[in-house]
Design a protein around this motif. Structure first.
Motif, PDB file in Angstrom:
ATOM      1  N   SER A   1      -9.486   9.245  18.495  1.00 55.23           N
ATOM      2  CA  SER A   1     -10.923   9.094  18.288  1.00 55.23           C
ATOM      3  C   SER A   1     -11.314   7.620  18.255  1.00 55.23           C
ATOM      4  CB  SER A   1     -11.334   9.759  16.974  1.00 55.23           C
ATOM      5  OG  SER A   1     -10.809   9.044  15.865  1.00 55.23           O
ATOM      6  N   SER A   2     -12.610   7.364  18.284  1.00 57.64           N
ATOM      7  CA  SER A   2     -13.106   5.984  18.300  1.00 57.64           C
ATOM      8  C   SER A   2     -12.842   5.255  16.989  1.00 57.64           C
ATOM      9  CB  SER A   2     -14.607   5.968  18.612  1.00 57.64           C
ATOM     10  OG  SER A   2     -15.326   6.703  17.630  1.00 57.64           O
ATOM     11  N   ASP A   3     -12.672   5.999  15.875  1.00 59.80           N
ATOM     12  CA  ASP A   3     -12.409   5.338  14.599  1.00 59.80           C
ATOM     13  C   ASP A   3     -10.953   5.512  14.156  1.00 59.80           C
ATOM     14  OD1 ASP A   3     -12.586   8.049  14.102  1.00 59.80           O
ATOM     15  OD2 ASP A   3     -13.776   7.847  12.267  1.00 59.80           O
ATOM     16  N   TYR A   4     -10.081   5.705  15.143  1.00 61.12           N
ATOM     17  CA  TYR A   4      -8.651   5.853  14.863  1.00 61.12           C
ATOM     18  C   TYR A   4      -8.045   4.531  14.411  1.00 61.12           C
ATOM     19  CZ  TYR A   4      -3.659   6.416  15.891  1.00 61.12           C
ATOM     20  OH  TYR A   4      -2.286   6.450  15.816  1.00 61.12           O
ATOM     21  N   SER A   5      -7.121   4.616  13.484  1.00 62.19           N
ATOM     22  CA  SER A   5      -6.341   3.449  13.069  1.00 62.19           C
ATOM     23  C   SER A   5      -4.977   3.930  12.594  1.00 62.19           C
ATOM     24  CB  SER A   5      -7.065   2.660  11.974  1.00 62.19           C
ATOM     25  OG  SER A   5      -7.197   3.438  10.793  1.00 62.19           O
ATOM     26  N   VAL A   6      -4.183   2.992  12.132  1.00 60.17           N
ATOM     27  CA  VAL A   6      -2.827   3.278  11.687  1.00 60.17           C
ATOM     28  C   VAL A   6      -2.634   2.656  10.303  1.00 60.17           C
ATOM     29  CG1 VAL A   6      -0.369   2.968  12.233  1.00 60.17           C
ATOM     30  CG2 VAL A   6      -2.018   3.264  14.083  1.00 60.17           C
ATOM     31  N   LEU A   7      -1.863   3.310   9.467  1.00 56.97           N
ATOM     32  CA  LEU A   7      -1.561   2.724   8.157  1.00 56.97           C
ATOM     33  C   LEU A   7      -1.078   1.284   8.298  1.00 56.97           C
ATOM     34  CD1 LEU A   7       0.409   5.434   6.092  1.00 56.97           C
ATOM     35  CD2 LEU A   7      -1.927   4.608   5.719  1.00 56.97           C
ATOM     36  N   GLY A   8      -1.481   0.456   7.369  1.00 53.60           N
ATOM     37  CA  GLY A   8      -1.036  -0.929   7.388  1.00 53.60           C
ATOM     38  C   GLY A   8      -2.095  -1.895   7.866  1.00 53.60           C
ATOM     39  N   MET A   9      -3.292  -1.464   8.004  1.00 51.20           N
ATOM     40  CA  MET A   9      -4.497  -2.223   8.334  1.00 51.20           C
ATOM     41  C   MET A   9      -5.371  -1.404   9.272  1.00 51.20           C
ATOM     42  SD  MET A   9      -5.033  -6.182   9.494  1.00 51.20           S
ATOM     43  CE  MET A   9      -4.975  -5.771  11.226  1.00 51.20           C
ATOM     44  N   PRO A  10      -6.585  -1.114   8.856  1.00 50.52           N
ATOM     45  CA  PRO A  10      -7.266  -1.571   7.638  1.00 50.52           C
ATOM     46  C   PRO A  10      -6.898  -0.793   6.370  1.00 50.52           C
ATOM     47  CG  PRO A  10      -8.751  -0.203   8.894  1.00 50.52           C
ATOM     48  CD  PRO A  10      -7.507  -0.342   9.721  1.00 50.52           C
ATOM     49  N   THR A  11      -6.264   0.375   6.514  1.00 43.59           N
ATOM     50  CA  THR A  11      -5.842   1.148   5.345  1.00 43.59           C
ATOM     51  C   THR A  11      -4.541   0.577   4.798  1.00 43.59           C
ATOM     52  OG1 THR A  11      -6.813   3.137   6.339  1.00 43.59           O
ATOM     53  CG2 THR A  11      -5.295   3.465   4.502  1.00 43.59           C
ATOM     54  N   ASN A  12      -4.451   0.428   3.473  1.00 41.64           N
ATOM     55  CA  ASN A  12      -3.228  -0.103   2.881  1.00 41.64           C
ATOM     56  C   ASN A  12      -2.013   0.697   3.322  1.00 41.64           C
ATOM     57  OD1 ASN A  12      -4.354  -2.253   1.507  1.00 41.64           O
ATOM     58  ND2 ASN A  12      -4.616  -1.131  -0.401  1.00 41.64           N
ATOM     59  N   GLY A  13      -0.919  -0.037   3.604  1.00 39.10           N
ATOM     60  CA  GLY A  13       0.257   0.571   4.190  1.00 39.10           C
ATOM     61  C   GLY A  13       1.426   0.746   3.233  1.00 39.10           C
ATOM     62  N   THR A  14       2.611   0.787   3.817  1.00 43.03           N
ATOM     63  CA  THR A  14       3.819   1.253   3.132  1.00 43.03           C
ATOM     64  C   THR A  14       4.679   0.146   2.537  1.00 43.03           C
ATOM     65  OG1 THR A  14       4.967   1.240   5.265  1.00 43.03           O
ATOM     66  CG2 THR A  14       3.978   3.329   4.553  1.00 43.03           C
ATOM     67  N   LEU A  15       4.359  -1.107   2.798  1.00 42.40           N
ATOM     68  CA  LEU A  15       5.165  -2.202   2.242  1.00 42.40           C
ATOM     69  C   LEU A  15       4.709  -2.509   0.819  1.00 42.40           C
ATOM     70  CD1 LEU A  15       5.622  -4.499   5.349  1.00 42.40           C
ATOM     71  CD2 LEU A  15       7.445  -3.442   4.002  1.00 42.40           C
ATOM     72  N   ALA A  16       4.813  -1.496  -0.022  1.00 48.65           N
ATOM     73  CA  ALA A  16       4.399  -1.589  -1.416  1.00 48.65           C
ATOM     74  C   ALA A  16       5.219  -0.594  -2.225  1.00 48.65           C
ATOM     75  CB  ALA A  16       2.908  -1.280  -1.567  1.00 48.65           C
ATOM     76  N   GLU A  17       5.278  -0.831  -3.514  1.00 50.50           N
ATOM     77  CA  GLU A  17       6.059   0.068  -4.361  1.00 50.50           C
ATOM     78  C   GLU A  17       5.447   1.465  -4.406  1.00 50.50           C
ATOM     79  OE1 GLU A  17       8.270  -2.462  -7.693  1.00 50.50           O
ATOM     80  OE2 GLU A  17       6.088  -2.766  -7.749  1.00 50.50           O
TER      81      GLU A  17
ATOM     82  N   GLY B   1      -5.792  -9.330   2.668  1.00 56.04           N
ATOM     83  CA  GLY B   1      -5.612  -8.560   1.445  1.00 56.04           C
ATOM     84  C   GLY B   1      -5.063  -7.173   1.676  1.00 56.04           C
ATOM     85  N   THR B   2      -4.943  -6.757   2.942  1.00 62.85           N
ATOM     86  CA  THR B   2      -4.423  -5.422   3.248  1.00 62.85           C
ATOM     87  C   THR B   2      -2.913  -5.390   3.081  1.00 62.85           C
ATOM     88  OG1 THR B   2      -6.192  -5.088   4.867  1.00 62.85           O
ATOM     89  CG2 THR B   2      -4.299  -3.610   4.991  1.00 62.85           C
ATOM     90  N   VAL B   3      -2.418  -4.297   2.533  1.00 60.98           N
ATOM     91  CA  VAL B   3      -0.973  -4.081   2.440  1.00 60.98           C
ATOM     92  C   VAL B   3      -0.458  -3.669   3.811  1.00 60.98           C
ATOM     93  CG1 VAL B   3       0.880  -2.754   1.366  1.00 60.98           C
ATOM     94  CG2 VAL B   3      -1.135  -3.385   0.026  1.00 60.98           C
ATOM     95  N   LEU B   4       0.555  -4.377   4.301  1.00 59.20           N
ATOM     96  CA  LEU B   4       1.102  -4.091   5.623  1.00 59.20           C
ATOM     97  C   LEU B   4       2.062  -2.896   5.574  1.00 59.20           C
ATOM     98  CD1 LEU B   4       1.776  -7.679   7.005  1.00 59.20           C
ATOM     99  CD2 LEU B   4      -0.262  -6.258   7.223  1.00 59.20           C
ATOM    100  N   GLY B   5       2.502  -2.470   6.754  1.00 60.68           N
ATOM    101  CA  GLY B   5       3.507  -1.417   6.857  1.00 60.68           C
ATOM    102  C   GLY B   5       2.937  -0.082   7.275  1.00 60.68           C
TER     103      GLY B   5
END
Length: 326
Positions: free
Chosen positions: A94-110, A55-59
């Motif tokens: 950091s230990s809770d580092y992530s990148v847009l596009g999973m788990p946070t919704n990413g850029t492949l969206a309007e 369900g996560t938005v990729l990108g």
């Protein structure tokens, strides 16, 4: 709004309709103009990325115009820093580092909702499509080549796998630094193409003895690599004394063994590197603006052709970035 999400369907990535995000406080609503694909997007599609959340938005890469948010940002053309929670240590995430596009919704969206401190003004010499190709690959290459690799005038740099998204930026930053840049590739066509960019020479890694030819050039102060695998021992044969091997990936897996004797006798450093800190993102943009660096965009697809974009990305002959236009 329309968005490309990861699903449990037989084709894992689907173009679906989801709610447009609502913003508040310091958040900005960015209308995406273009988004670029990265290797992690394809790995997620293939189920090869850890912690997949359906369900996560990729990108991770995107460029657009701010429609809602603080007044100083409204109407601005922006690119988005894809880092999430890098942390306070400039040396490591950091230990809770992530990148847009999973788990946070990413850029492949309007539209995408991001805190305003994630936004930076689009470099004026870049088109929306070119700017969209910059964030993740550009920052990864800048950290590996300049910050960790120490590329500068008088140094010799080898960038492996010429033609990929990060490697093209590593080449560009290496050249901008004044270093002599060489490459490896499995394609003679790609080697000739990067020579036109200013690269001094290239070596075809499909030739098992490519490293002997490379070593005859005098060796390298810095080797920037994403392949890993058994090539690591070849790198140890051609890195200069006290040189650096900077690894930001391992697409060919783990080496079967490491020539530890050659490693310690050469005084070489093998260094790991990831995308980069928020401060390095700012530095990277300064380099892009100062040196008028432009990414190579291989092909641009419309949103409805997102599957063609992903399929083109995984084709071995593509050179440069694949971009989806909204």
């Amino acid at each position: 709004m329309k968005a490309v999400t990861i699903t449990e369907e037989s084709e894992p990535i689907q173009l679906v309709d989801i709610d447009t995000p609502e913003v508040s406080g310091d958040e900005c609503l960015v209308k995406i103009s273009a988004a670029a694909l990265n290797r992690r997007d394809q790995w997620i599609r293939e189920g090869m990325y850890p912690g997949i959340q359906f369900g996560t938005v990729l990108g991770s890469d995107g460029c657009g115009i701010v429609e809602e948010g603080p007044s100083e940002w409204k109407g601005k053309e922006v690119i988005i820093n894809p880092n999430v929670n890098w942390g306070d240590n400039p040396q490591a995430q950091s230990s809770d580092y992530s990148v847009l596009g999973m788990p946070t919704n990413g850029t492949l969206a309007e539209y995408i909702k991001v805190p305003s401190h994630r936004l930076h003004q689009k470099p004026s010499h870049l088109s929306m499509e070119e700017a969209a190709a910059l964030p993740l690959a550009g920052l990864t290459a800048f950290r590996a080549t300049i910050k960790k690799g120490g590329a500068k005038a008088g140094k010799r740099v080898l960038v492996t796998g010429a033609g990929g998204g990060v490697s093209q930026f590593a080449i560009a930053f290496g050249l901008a630094s004044g270093a002599e840049v060489f490459v490896t590739s499995g394609s003679e066509e790609k080697i000739e193409r990067v020579k036109e960019m200013g690269v001094k020479g290239g070596f075809n890694y499909k030739n098992e003895k490519w490293f002997k030819e490379a070593g005859q050039t005098g060796g390298f102060d810095t080797i920037v690599d994403s392949a890993g695998g058994n090539q690591l021992n070849n790198y140890l044969k051609i890195v200069k004394p006290a040189g650096k091997i900077v690894m930001y990936g391992s697409t060919t897996g783990h080496p079967e063994k490491v020539d530890v004797f050659r490693l310690f006798w050469s005084q070489a450093q093998i260094m790991g590197s990831t995308m980069g800190s928020d401060d390095e993102f700012v530095e990277m943009l300064e380099w892009v603006n100062k040196h008028q660096i432009k990414p190579t965009v291989n092909q641009v697809y419309e949103l409805n052709d997102y599957l063609k974009a992903f399929d083109r990305f995984k084709a071995p002959d593509h050179f440069g970035k694949i971009v989806v236009r909204f």
